[in-house]
Design a protein around this motif. Sequence first.
Motif, short mmCIF file in Angstrom:
data_model
loop_
_atom_site.label_atom_id
_atom_site.label_comp_id
_atom_site.label_asym_id
_atom_site.label_seq_id
_atom_site.Cartn_x
_atom_site.Cartn_y
_atom_site.Cartn_z
N GLY A 65 -16.36 -7.43 16.14
CA GLY A 65 -17.50 -8.26 16.18
C GLY A 65 -18.31 -7.63 17.32
N THR A 66 -17.78 -7.14 18.35
CA THR A 66 -18.47 -6.50 19.56
C THR A 66 -19.22 -5.13 19.14
N PHE A 67 -18.47 -4.24 18.17
CA PHE A 67 -18.93 -3.26 17.88
C PHE A 67 -20.32 -3.41 16.91
N VAL A 68 -20.22 -4.48 16.07
CA VAL A 68 -21.24 -4.63 15.08
C VAL A 68 -22.44 -5.11 15.80
N ILE A 69 -22.33 -5.92 16.86
CA ILE A 69 -23.48 -6.55 17.85
C ILE A 69 -23.98 -5.40 18.48
N LEU A 70 -23.14 -4.44 18.94
CA LEU A 70 -23.67 -3.19 19.60
C LEU A 70 -24.56 -2.51 19.01
N LEU A 71 -24.00 -2.20 17.60
CA LEU A 71 -24.75 -1.47 16.64
C LEU A 71 -26.02 -2.05 16.26
N SER A 93 -42.59 -1.89 6.07
CA SER A 93 -41.88 -3.03 5.32
C SER A 93 -40.62 -2.38 4.80
N ALA A 94 -40.85 -1.42 3.97
CA ALA A 94 -39.76 -0.52 3.22
C ALA A 94 -38.87 -0.22 4.16
N LEU A 95 -39.30 0.57 5.30
CA LEU A 95 -38.46 1.01 6.32
C LEU A 95 -37.67 -0.10 6.93
N ALA A 96 -38.20 -1.25 7.25
CA ALA A 96 -37.63 -2.33 7.90
C ALA A 96 -36.71 -3.01 7.07
N MET A 97 -36.75 -3.09 5.71
CA MET A 97 -35.65 -3.48 4.77
C MET A 97 -34.47 -2.55 4.75
N ILE A 98 -34.81 -1.28 4.76
CA ILE A 98 -33.57 -0.39 4.71
C ILE A 98 -32.78 -0.79 5.99
N LEU A 99 -33.42 -0.88 7.04
CA LEU A 99 -32.82 -1.22 8.47
C LEU A 99 -32.12 -2.65 8.23
N VAL A 100 -32.69 -3.42 7.76
CA VAL A 100 -31.70 -4.60 7.31
C VAL A 100 -30.64 -4.41 6.48
N GLY A 101 -30.78 -3.65 5.54
CA GLY A 101 -29.92 -3.03 4.53
C GLY A 101 -28.57 -2.46 5.06
N LEU A 102 -28.87 -1.74 6.00
CA LEU A 102 -28.05 -0.97 6.82
C LEU A 102 -27.07 -2.07 7.99
N MET A 103 -27.71 -3.08 8.36
CA MET A 103 -27.14 -4.16 8.98
C MET A 103 -26.32 -4.98 8.29
N THR A 127 -22.30 -5.59 8.50
CA THR A 127 -21.70 -7.08 8.66
C THR A 127 -20.75 -7.06 7.40
N VAL A 128 -20.82 -6.85 6.28
CA VAL A 128 -20.01 -6.89 5.11
C VAL A 128 -18.76 -6.35 5.36
N ALA A 129 -18.84 -5.14 6.13
CA ALA A 129 -17.77 -4.18 6.23
C ALA A 129 -16.97 -4.89 7.26
N LEU A 189 -12.17 -7.92 8.83
CA LEU A 189 -11.59 -9.16 9.60
C LEU A 189 -10.62 -9.70 8.50
N LYS A 190 -10.91 -10.03 7.32
CA LYS A 190 -10.20 -10.42 6.31
C LYS A 190 -8.72 -9.72 5.84
N ARG A 191 -8.96 -8.48 6.06
CA ARG A 191 -7.80 -7.45 5.95
C ARG A 191 -6.80 -7.55 7.14
N ASN A 192 -7.38 -7.79 8.32
CA ASN A 192 -6.58 -7.97 9.44
C ASN A 192 -5.83 -9.14 9.49
N ARG A 193 -6.62 -10.09 8.96
CA ARG A 193 -5.83 -11.62 8.92
C ARG A 193 -4.69 -11.73 7.92
N HIS A 194 -5.01 -10.87 6.86
CA HIS A 194 -3.85 -10.85 6.08
C HIS A 194 -2.60 -10.08 6.28
N VAL A 195 -3.09 -8.96 7.06
CA VAL A 195 -1.85 -8.29 7.58
C VAL A 195 -1.06 -9.00 8.71
#
Length: 304
Positions: A228-234, A275-285, A289-291, A296-302
């Motif tokens: 979670g911290t790594f995602v926020i820092l990114l 706007s298109a560049l901003a949407m690419i930035l949103v898409g990267l985030m 976030t999905v990853a 997290l789900k994989r870690n809880r399962h393990v």
Amino acid sequence: MSAPVGQSAKLPGETQPLAVSRARLSPQLRGKWLAALCLLPFAIFFMVFQIAPLVWVAINSLNSAEGWGLANFAKIFGSKFYLQAIKHSLQIAFWSSLFGMSIAILGSYSLHQVDSKLRDFVMAFSNMTSNFAGVPLAFAFIILLGFNGALTLLLIKIGLIESFNLYSKNGLIVLYTYFQIPLGVLLLYPAFDALREDWRESAALLGANTWDFWRHIGLPVLTPALLGTFVILLANALGAYATVYYLTTGNFNVMPIRIAGLVSGDISLDPNLASALAMILVGLMAVITVAHQLLLKRNRHVAR
């Protein structure tokens, strides 16, 4: 007439439990309605200042001189200049987040081992420096690590470095890492409270060494906080604008600089492309976030 055996007589008072249950439910319902009313201002604020601008940017990203479509995105992915901006943003965000979080992990763990007064001082200092950005931060780094900065000249004089370019990609990674560290400490420090000392003692009694403890107990417990911290820092690094703009006067090619240039530029004014560049930035985030959620789900399962 008496009621049959095994059945109770139907009396007028039989409806009292229903009335009592309704009386008990009514405060709960009133509490839910009150909570919903309290949530309403936040919901309106969220819709007006978060969802509506995002929808507006998404709609405008599909509008170009050729009409509605994906022409803006095709222009971006067909341009080496804009691809370089995306590449630089991702590289700086990744490495600064990795370095910043690594230092923050060591700092957060060390703070749990020191005196409370020193801990309080460091936490207060981290809280202050996490908001130290923009023009003051750029000016401070120019004084310290610019071409004629005090620290640069000192390191050159003692022979540790030959030169250092603060205005390059490596220089920006150092700059970004600086403001990632205090944020990482503030986010990771509470996570170490989850590690109990008796776990370490129990592991030692069972013959586990320090590496075994961190591998099987410490890291699995801290993994959600680390991810979670790594995602926020990114996200913090990908969206940083003021510091890199004032440091390089807008000459370094990263996505926030390009978006600002397309919105406010006199020659390259193209808000739809921005706007298109901003949407690419949103898409990267969104991908990051999905990853994060999948890991997290994989870690809880393990862990189970």
